[in-house]
Each structure stands twice: as structure tokens, then as C-alpha cells.
Design a protein around this motif. Structure first.
Motif, PDB file in Angstrom:
ATOM      1  N   PHE A   1       0.040   3.871  -5.212  1.00  0.00           N
ATOM      2  CA  PHE A   1      -0.758   3.915  -3.988  1.00  0.00           C
ATOM      3  C   PHE A   1      -0.951   2.559  -3.329  1.00  0.00           C
ATOM      4  CE2 PHE A   1      -2.036   7.771  -6.168  1.00  0.00           C
ATOM      5  CZ  PHE A   1      -2.089   8.681  -5.137  1.00  0.00           C
ATOM      6  N   CYS A   2      -1.019   1.496  -4.119  1.00  0.00           N
ATOM      7  CA  CYS A   2      -1.323   0.199  -3.529  1.00  0.00           C
ATOM      8  C   CYS A   2      -0.449  -0.894  -4.138  1.00  0.00           C
ATOM      9  CB  CYS A   2      -2.806  -0.134  -3.687  1.00  0.00           C
ATOM     10  SG  CYS A   2      -3.459   0.017  -5.328  1.00  0.00           S
ATOM     11  N   GLY A   3      -0.521  -2.056  -3.553  1.00  0.00           N
ATOM     12  CA  GLY A   3       0.336  -3.159  -3.961  1.00  0.00           C
ATOM     13  C   GLY A   3      -0.215  -3.952  -5.135  1.00  0.00           C
ATOM     14  N   LEU A   4       0.558  -4.919  -5.573  1.00  0.00           N
ATOM     15  CA  LEU A   4       0.206  -5.744  -6.720  1.00  0.00           C
ATOM     16  C   LEU A   4      -1.112  -6.480  -6.499  1.00  0.00           C
ATOM     17  CD1 LEU A   4       0.997  -6.925  -9.481  1.00  0.00           C
ATOM     18  CD2 LEU A   4       2.215  -8.720  -8.248  1.00  0.00           C
ATOM     19  N   ARG A   5      -1.311  -7.031  -5.322  1.00  0.00           N
ATOM     20  CA  ARG A   5      -2.543  -7.772  -5.029  1.00  0.00           C
ATOM     21  C   ARG A   5      -3.768  -6.876  -5.188  1.00  0.00           C
ATOM     22  NH1 ARG A   5      -5.738  -8.940  -0.469  1.00  0.00           N
ATOM     23  NH2 ARG A   5      -4.528  -7.418   0.690  1.00  0.00           N
ATOM     24  N   ASP A   6      -3.681  -5.650  -4.682  1.00  0.00           N
ATOM     25  CA  ASP A   6      -4.799  -4.714  -4.800  1.00  0.00           C
ATOM     26  C   ASP A   6      -5.050  -4.318  -6.253  1.00  0.00           C
ATOM     27  OD1 ASP A   6      -5.182  -4.659  -2.023  1.00  0.00           O
ATOM     28  OD2 ASP A   6      -3.719  -3.052  -1.779  1.00  0.00           O
ATOM     29  N   ILE A   7      -3.978  -4.095  -7.003  1.00  0.00           N
ATOM     30  CA  ILE A   7      -4.106  -3.737  -8.417  1.00  0.00           C
ATOM     31  C   ILE A   7      -4.777  -4.869  -9.184  1.00  0.00           C
ATOM     32  CG2 ILE A   7      -2.817  -3.256 -10.545  1.00  0.00           C
ATOM     33  CD1 ILE A   7      -2.758  -0.917  -8.727  1.00  0.00           C
ATOM     34  N   LEU A   8      -4.350  -6.096  -8.949  1.00  0.00           N
ATOM     35  CA  LEU A   8      -4.937  -7.237  -9.640  1.00  0.00           C
ATOM     36  C   LEU A   8      -6.400  -7.439  -9.251  1.00  0.00           C
ATOM     37  CD1 LEU A   8      -1.969  -9.769  -9.602  1.00  0.00           C
ATOM     38  CD2 LEU A   8      -2.743  -8.293 -11.479  1.00  0.00           C
TER      39      LEU A   8
ATOM     40  N   SER B   1       4.060   6.862  -1.119  1.00  0.00           N
ATOM     41  CA  SER B   1       4.810   5.610  -1.294  1.00  0.00           C
ATOM     42  C   SER B   1       6.127   5.646  -0.543  1.00  0.00           C
ATOM     43  CB  SER B   1       5.090   5.358  -2.776  1.00  0.00           C
ATOM     44  OG  SER B   1       3.915   5.047  -3.452  1.00  0.00           O
ATOM     45  N   TYR B   2       6.834   6.761  -0.625  1.00  0.00           N
ATOM     46  CA  TYR B   2       8.128   6.851   0.037  1.00  0.00           C
ATOM     47  C   TYR B   2       7.996   7.044   1.537  1.00  0.00           C
ATOM     48  CZ  TYR B   2      10.420   6.906  -4.460  1.00  0.00           C
ATOM     49  OH  TYR B   2      10.874   6.553  -5.702  1.00  0.00           O
ATOM     50  N   MET B   3       6.912   7.684   1.978  1.00  0.00           N
ATOM     51  CA  MET B   3       6.714   7.888   3.410  1.00  0.00           C
ATOM     52  C   MET B   3       6.189   6.634   4.086  1.00  0.00           C
ATOM     53  SD  MET B   3       5.233  11.808   3.429  1.00  0.00           S
ATOM     54  CE  MET B   3       3.910  11.298   4.430  1.00  0.00           C
TER      55      MET B   3
END
Length: 144
Positions: free
Chosen positions: A88-95, A43-45
């Protein structure tokens, strides 16, 4: 956008959690700790902003609160995995993962209901392991 290594790590963590959830009805905390460090590093990289990371953690936090309120009708392990996935992934992917997994779980519940003759009393207290329905949406999200 997730990198290929992020997708692989997320899928492996999902599979390990699903196996534990199906086999023992619990997910060991060490599983989350093992995958948390690579998630934080990636996430930080990566090119993700702090706002995006915080937004991606919200579904996991809401699931954890729901787990506490419902007396773990929604497992804490499921909520912790969605928190981990937020690294690992963004909100859209989580949803996307959550909504497809809910649909698959509902379909699985219908199958269980039908195979038990539609007898609600026989199914009282029966619990489906939600994490068993999460690997397929994770895999689908990797190719979309």
C-alpha cells in the motif's frame, strides 16, 4: 503517495490485526489474504514503480527473518502486516510507521515495568502485542 482508499484499507487492516493480536495473541492468516488482493490491485493501478514496491517489502521481509531467527520473539504476524503494508505504501512510510510504533511500544513497556514495581522477575515471559502500537502511526502517516 498513497491514495485515500489505500489509507483507509491499510488502517482497517491494521486495526483488525491489532484487535486480534491483543485479544488472541495471534493474527489469522485470512486477515492478510483479505487485504492482500486490494493491495496488489491498488499497487498495480497506481503510479508506483516495481522498484518502489520491492523496496517497500524489504522491512517486512527483514522482520519475518528476524522472527524466524528469534523463535518468534518478534511475531510473524507483525512481519506479515509490514509485508502487507508494503503493498500500500512506500519505504519511507513503512519506516515512519515502524519507528513510531517502536517508540510507542518502548513507552508502553516502561509503563508496564513501572506498574509492576520494576520487578523484572514478575515480568519474565511477558509479551506486549506490537500490533497494538501500529494503528496510531498509520493514522499519523495518513495526515502527514
Amino acid at each position: 503517495m498513497m491514495s485515500d482508499i489505500s489509507r483507509i484499507i491499510l488502517f482497517i487492516s491494521c486495526m483488525l490485526c491489532a484487535i486480534q493480536d491483543v485479544r488472541w495473541r495471534r493474527i489469522h492468516v485470512l486477515t492478510y489474504l483479505i487485504f492482500m488482493l486490494p493491495g496488489l490491485l491498488l499497487s498495480y493501478m497506481g503510479e508506483r514503480s516495481p522498484e518502489d514496491m520491492i523496496l517497500a517489502l524489504i522491512p517486512g521481509i527483514l522482520l519475518y527473518v528476524a522472527s524466524m531467527i528469534t523463535g518468534q520473539s518478534i511475531g510473524k504476524g507483525d512481519a506479515l502486516w509490514f509485508l502487507l503494508a508494503g503493498l500500500f505504501c512506500g519505504l519511507r512510510d513503512i519506516l515512519f510507521i515502524f519507528s513510531i510504533a517502536c517508540f510507542l511500544c518502548a513507552f508502553g513497556a516502561l509503563i508496564v515495568f513501572a506498574t509492576h514495581g520494576g520487578n523484572i522477575r514478575r515480568l519474565r515471559g511477558y509479551r506486549l502485542p506490537f500490533m497494538a502500537f501500529v494503528p496510531l502511526p498509520v493514522l499519523m502517516g495518513a495526515f502527514l
